[in-house]
Design a protein around this motif. Structure first.
Motif, mmCIF file in Angstrom:
data_model
loop_
_atom_site.group_PDB
_atom_site.id
_atom_site.type_symbol
_atom_site.label_atom_id
_atom_site.label_comp_id
_atom_site.label_asym_id
_atom_site.label_seq_id
_atom_site.Cartn_x
_atom_site.Cartn_y
_atom_site.Cartn_z
ATOM 1 N N GLY A 40 3.362 5.185 -17.667
ATOM 2 C CA GLY A 40 2.559 6.396 -17.545
ATOM 3 C C GLY A 40 1.195 6.200 -16.908
ATOM 4 N N LYS A 41 0.873 4.971 -16.531
ATOM 5 C CA LYS A 41 -0.415 4.705 -15.881
ATOM 6 C C LYS A 41 -0.255 4.856 -14.367
ATOM 7 N N ASP A 42 -1.264 5.420 -13.726
ATOM 8 C CA ASP A 42 -1.247 5.499 -12.270
ATOM 9 C C ASP A 42 -1.380 4.098 -11.693
ATOM 10 N N VAL A 43 -0.832 3.922 -10.496
ATOM 11 C CA VAL A 43 -0.839 2.623 -9.824
ATOM 12 C C VAL A 43 -1.581 2.767 -8.503
ATOM 13 N N ILE A 44 -2.568 1.915 -8.314
ATOM 14 C CA ILE A 44 -3.290 1.857 -7.044
ATOM 15 C C ILE A 44 -2.958 0.505 -6.415
ATOM 16 N N ILE A 45 -2.484 0.540 -5.185
ATOM 17 C CA ILE A 45 -2.157 -0.694 -4.479
ATOM 18 C C ILE A 45 -3.146 -0.849 -3.338
ATOM 19 N N ASP A 46 -4.011 -1.839 -3.481
ATOM 20 C CA ASP A 46 -5.053 -2.097 -2.492
ATOM 21 C C ASP A 46 -4.486 -2.966 -1.372
ATOM 22 N N CYS A 47 -4.381 -2.368 -0.197
ATOM 23 C CA CYS A 47 -3.809 -3.047 0.972
ATOM 24 C C CYS A 47 -4.876 -3.410 1.999
ATOM 25 N N THR A 48 -6.134 -3.394 1.592
ATOM 26 C CA THR A 48 -7.237 -3.633 2.514
ATOM 27 C C THR A 48 -7.062 -4.944 3.280
ATOM 28 N N ASN A 49 -6.578 -5.988 2.613
ATOM 29 C CA ASN A 49 -6.419 -7.296 3.247
ATOM 30 C C ASN A 49 -4.955 -7.649 3.510
ATOM 31 N N LEU A 50 -4.086 -6.647 3.500
ATOM 32 C CA LEU A 50 -2.680 -6.862 3.853
ATOM 33 C C LEU A 50 -2.564 -6.796 5.373
ATOM 34 N N GLU A 51 -2.031 -7.865 5.965
ATOM 35 C CA GLU A 51 -1.983 -7.969 7.419
ATOM 36 C C GLU A 51 -0.629 -7.590 8.008
ATOM 37 N N TYR A 52 0.436 -7.698 7.209
ATOM 38 C CA TYR A 52 1.789 -7.473 7.713
ATOM 39 C C TYR A 52 2.690 -7.131 6.540
ATOM 40 N N ILE A 53 3.675 -6.262 6.775
ATOM 41 C CA ILE A 53 4.664 -5.969 5.744
ATOM 42 C C ILE A 53 6.047 -5.883 6.381
ATOM 43 N N ALA A 54 6.989 -6.617 5.814
ATOM 44 C CA ALA A 54 8.383 -6.599 6.269
ATOM 45 C C ALA A 54 9.163 -5.574 5.447
ATOM 46 N N SER A 55 10.398 -5.331 5.829
ATOM 47 C CA SER A 55 11.222 -4.363 5.110
ATOM 48 C C SER A 55 11.391 -4.741 3.639
ATOM 49 N N SER A 56 11.421 -6.034 3.352
ATOM 50 C CA SER A 56 11.535 -6.463 1.954
ATOM 51 C C SER A 56 10.291 -6.078 1.160
ATOM 52 N N GLY A 57 9.139 -6.060 1.804
ATOM 53 C CA GLY A 57 7.915 -5.608 1.156
ATOM 54 C C GLY A 57 7.932 -4.104 0.919
ATOM 55 N N LEU A 58 8.460 -3.366 1.879
ATOM 56 C CA LEU A 58 8.596 -1.921 1.704
ATOM 57 C C LEU A 58 9.514 -1.612 0.521
ATOM 58 N N ARG A 59 10.567 -2.393 0.362
ATOM 59 C CA ARG A 59 11.497 -2.204 -0.746
ATOM 60 C C ARG A 59 10.781 -2.369 -2.088
ATOM 61 N N ILE A 60 9.891 -3.350 -2.169
ATOM 62 C CA ILE A 60 9.122 -3.562 -3.399
ATOM 63 C C ILE A 60 8.243 -2.346 -3.694
#
Length: 100
Positions: A40-60
């Motif tokens: 029930g807690k909101d989730v914030i995902i900080d991607c400020t320093n994320l440089e690349y995401i593959a399809s497996s990351g999108l799945r997560i």
């Protein structure tokens, strides 16, 4: 790839840094697994320093979103750069995630 999360002011805040390629995704999934049931807690995902995401990351991220929505929580992606935002647009995921 570095991934961590903590609870801050009643929200889960996850931080992703580096390249979330297929090799890194397995480790990220282990770290982020508790977010699949956000309690029930909101989730914030900080991607400020994320440089690349593959399809497996999108799945997560989709798995986190599904778990959060079923618990009545929001998932917000923060600080997404233009390159990664274009991946979300290409996959159509830009319409199912909240960005700030």
């Amino acid at each position: 790839m570095n991934a961590k999360f903590e609870e801050i002011e009643g929200k889960y805040v996850a931080t992703l840094e580096g390249e979330m390629d297929t090799a890194a995704a397995a480790e990220v999934e282990k770290v982020m697994e508790p977010l699949y049931t956000s309690d029930g807690k909101d989730v914030i995902i900080d991607c400020t320093n994320l440089e690349y995401i593959a399809s497996s990351g999108l799945r997560i991220l989709i798995s986190i979103l599904k778990g959060a929505k079923s618990a009545g929580s929001r998932v917000v992606l923060r600080g997404v750069n233009d390159d990664i935002k274009s991946v979300f647009k290409l996959t159509g995921f830009d319409s199912i995630f909240e960005f700030e």
